[in-house]
Write a protein that holds these residues in place. Structure first.
Motif, PDB file in Angstrom:
ATOM      1  N   ARG A  93       0.865  -1.168   0.000  1.00 37.18           N
ATOM      2  CA  ARG A  93       0.000   0.000   0.000  1.00 37.18           C
ATOM      3  C   ARG A  93       0.907   1.225   0.000  1.00 37.18           C
ATOM      4  O   ARG A  93       1.722   1.397   0.895  1.00 37.18           O
ATOM      5  CB  ARG A  93      -0.914  -0.007   1.227  1.00 37.18           C
ATOM      6  N   GLU A  94       0.757   2.044  -1.000  1.00 44.59           N
ATOM      7  CA  GLU A  94       1.626   3.214  -1.133  1.00 44.59           C
ATOM      8  C   GLU A  94       1.215   4.287  -0.133  1.00 44.59           C
ATOM      9  O   GLU A  94       0.045   4.638  -0.023  1.00 44.59           O
ATOM     10  CB  GLU A  94       1.532   3.752  -2.555  1.00 44.59           C
ATOM     11  N   ASN A  95       2.192   4.810   0.591  1.00 46.42           N
ATOM     12  CA  ASN A  95       1.924   5.907   1.517  1.00 46.42           C
ATOM     13  C   ASN A  95       1.916   7.233   0.766  1.00 46.42           C
ATOM     14  O   ASN A  95       2.733   7.456  -0.138  1.00 46.42           O
ATOM     15  CB  ASN A  95       2.996   5.955   2.609  1.00 46.42           C
ATOM     16  N   VAL A  96       0.998   8.099   1.135  1.00 46.58           N
ATOM     17  CA  VAL A  96       0.990   9.445   0.556  1.00 46.58           C
ATOM     18  C   VAL A  96       2.313  10.115   0.937  1.00 46.58           C
ATOM     19  O   VAL A  96       2.630  10.231   2.124  1.00 46.58           O
ATOM     20  CB  VAL A  96      -0.202  10.264   1.083  1.00 46.58           C
ATOM     21  N   PRO A  97       3.111  10.536  -0.036  1.00 44.87           N
ATOM     22  CA  PRO A  97       4.447  11.069   0.293  1.00 44.87           C
ATOM     23  C   PRO A  97       4.385  12.452   0.937  1.00 44.87           C
ATOM     24  O   PRO A  97       3.510  13.258   0.622  1.00 44.87           O
ATOM     25  CB  PRO A  97       5.135  11.136  -1.082  1.00 44.87           C
ATOM     26  N   PHE A  98       5.294  12.680   1.855  1.00 42.17           N
ATOM     27  CA  PHE A  98       5.413  13.997   2.487  1.00 42.17           C
ATOM     28  C   PHE A  98       6.848  14.211   2.930  1.00 42.17           C
ATOM     29  O   PHE A  98       7.650  13.266   3.018  1.00 42.17           O
ATOM     30  CB  PHE A  98       4.459  14.133   3.685  1.00 42.17           C
ATOM     31  N   THR A  99       7.178  15.463   3.208  1.00 44.17           N
ATOM     32  CA  THR A  99       8.487  15.829   3.762  1.00 44.17           C
ATOM     33  C   THR A  99       8.285  16.251   5.208  1.00 44.17           C
ATOM     34  O   THR A  99       7.459  17.133   5.496  1.00 44.17           O
ATOM     35  CB  THR A  99       9.125  16.986   2.971  1.00 44.17           C
ATOM     36  N   LEU A 100       9.005  15.602   6.120  1.00 44.78           N
ATOM     37  CA  LEU A 100       8.912  15.961   7.540  1.00 44.78           C
ATOM     38  C   LEU A 100       9.705  17.236   7.784  1.00 44.78           C
ATOM     39  O   LEU A 100      10.901  17.302   7.504  1.00 44.78           O
ATOM     40  CB  LEU A 100       9.444  14.825   8.403  1.00 44.78           C
ATOM     41  N   GLY A 154     -10.376   0.452 -16.312  1.00 44.32           N
ATOM     42  CA  GLY A 154     -10.886  -0.907 -16.136  1.00 44.32           C
ATOM     43  C   GLY A 154      -9.976  -1.804 -15.321  1.00 44.32           C
ATOM     44  O   GLY A 154     -10.176  -3.018 -15.271  1.00 44.32           O
ATOM     45  N   HIS A 155      -8.968  -1.212 -14.646  1.00 39.71           N
ATOM     46  CA  HIS A 155      -8.006  -2.004 -13.875  1.00 39.71           C
ATOM     47  C   HIS A 155      -8.049  -1.637 -12.392  1.00 39.71           C
ATOM     48  O   HIS A 155      -8.492  -0.540 -12.018  1.00 39.71           O
ATOM     49  CB  HIS A 155      -6.585  -1.784 -14.404  1.00 39.71           C
ATOM     50  N   TYR A 156      -7.537  -2.555 -11.580  1.00 37.65           N
ATOM     51  CA  TYR A 156      -7.351  -2.275 -10.150  1.00 37.65           C
ATOM     52  C   TYR A 156      -6.234  -1.248 -10.019  1.00 37.65           C
ATOM     53  O   TYR A 156      -5.139  -1.431 -10.552  1.00 37.65           O
ATOM     54  CB  TYR A 156      -6.995  -3.565  -9.417  1.00 37.65           C
ATOM     55  N   LEU A 157      -6.491  -0.149  -9.321  1.00 37.45           N
ATOM     56  CA  LEU A 157      -5.549   0.971  -9.290  1.00 37.45           C
ATOM     57  C   LEU A 157      -4.469   0.819  -8.231  1.00 37.45           C
ATOM     58  O   LEU A 157      -3.383   1.385  -8.373  1.00 37.45           O
ATOM     59  CB  LEU A 157      -6.308   2.284  -9.058  1.00 37.45           C
ATOM     60  N   GLY A 158      -4.764   0.089  -7.170  1.00 41.06           N
ATOM     61  CA  GLY A 158      -3.811  -0.017  -6.069  1.00 41.06           C
ATOM     62  C   GLY A 158      -4.240   0.839  -4.889  1.00 41.06           C
ATOM     63  O   GLY A 158      -4.760   1.939  -5.071  1.00 41.06           O
ATOM     64  N   MET A 159      -3.996   0.327  -3.690  1.00 40.73           N
ATOM     65  CA  MET A 159      -4.432   1.013  -2.473  1.00 40.73           C
ATOM     66  C   MET A 159      -3.346   1.964  -1.987  1.00 40.73           C
ATOM     67  O   MET A 159      -2.157   1.643  -2.023  1.00 40.73           O
ATOM     68  CB  MET A 159      -4.745  -0.017  -1.382  1.00 40.73           C
ATOM     69  N   THR A 160      -3.769   3.148  -1.560  1.00 46.68           N
ATOM     70  CA  THR A 160      -2.850   4.088  -0.934  1.00 46.68           C
ATOM     71  C   THR A 160      -3.382   4.443   0.450  1.00 46.68           C
ATOM     72  O   THR A 160      -4.584   4.346   0.716  1.00 46.68           O
ATOM     73  CB  THR A 160      -2.703   5.386  -1.756  1.00 46.68           C
TER      74      THR A 160
END
Length: 271
Positions: A93-100, A154-160
């Motif tokens: 599962r891709e994490n929403v990217p951020f800069t700390l 028409g495809h599974y996009l992937g969970m984030t």
């Protein structure tokens, strides 16, 4: 960012579920003259097991939904199974990217983090139900359909993660508005050309780069817990009540129907 899951267990399948266990003698009985019959029988058995698993998962979600007075319709069976199958296969599962930017700690506990989230595309659905729980559950189900093939690709996009909910307080600043926006961050490979939703209630939005102050908490996310967390984050930031600006974000790292959730409250820094 102005506006706009149930923890699944795979279970299923295997000898313990009963149904056609194939022995060595069975395999030896298949002849070259009968490949189609054998293949057809196996295919039928596989389809039956898949249907059983789909029904089991749907009933599980329906049981959880009833707790929150939410109806999980029959057409959610396939999206639920797709999401479960991809999770069990270990798809990241891709994490929403951020800069700390900075982190404030006290006695080893993280009081809050200051982060920068870059400009990005999100799929958003605005829901107005009787309770916050109902709104996030129904909004999440709509986004699940979009993620699970009900889109122009028409495809599974992937969970984030996280799935975020944009919330506001009413004018009295004592209760949450009944209208919320549930949003899904498009995976990196879809950011440049987001697949379009088939559901007209889902809209694509490009959110600008935003600074947020984030504080984590666990447990259910209902109106009472969210108001408490908002007040706690305001306190650790040293903000007086008149400095609290709508909207806020509730970021969920687990399903809205999970018993014990991993969540965050985000304050948006006013530009």
């Amino acid at each position: 960012m102005d506006r706009g899951g149930c923890r699944l267990s795979g279970g299923g399948g295997g000898d313990s579920q009963g149904g056609g266990v194939i022995t060595l003698e069975d395999l030896e009985s298949f002849t070259e003259e009968q490949p189609t019959v054998g293949d057809g029988a196996l295919e039928e058995e596989g389809e039956a097991m898949e249907d059983e698993e789909q029904d089991r998962l749907l009933h599980y979600w329906q049981d959880i939904g009833r707790v929150h007075q939410v109806t999980v319709p029959q057409d959610m069976a396939e999206p639920i199974q797709q999401l479960t199958t991809n999770t069990e296969r270990g798809q990241d599962r891709e994490n929403v990217p951020f800069t700390l930017i900075t982190r404030k700690e006290k006695c080893g506990d993280v009081l809050y983090e200051k982060r920068c989230y870059e400009k990005a595309n999100w799929a958003c659905v605005t829901v107005h139900e009787g309770t916050y729980e109902q709104s996030i559950c129904l909004g999440f189900m709509k986004l699940m359909r979009y993620i699970c093939q009900q889109n122009s690709s028409g495809h599974y996009l992937g969970m984030t993660i996280p799935i975020v909910t944009v919330v506001c307080m009413d004018e009295s600043r004592s209760i949450l508005s009944r209208e919320v926006t549930v949003a899904y961050y498009l995976p990196t490979q879809h950011q440049d050309q987001p697949p379009l939703p088939l559901d007209p209630d889902i809209i694509m939005q490009e959110w600008p780069a935003t600074i947020v102050y984030s504080r984590s908490f666990s447990g259910v996310t209902d109106e009472h817990s969210i108001m408490n967390e908002l007040n706690m984050l305001a306190e650790v930031l040293g903000l007086p009540e008149d400095r609290l600006h709508n909207p806020f974000i509730v970021a969920g790292y687990t399903s809205p129907a999970a018993a014990n959730r991993n969540n965050e409250i985000w304050f948006l820094e006013r530009q």
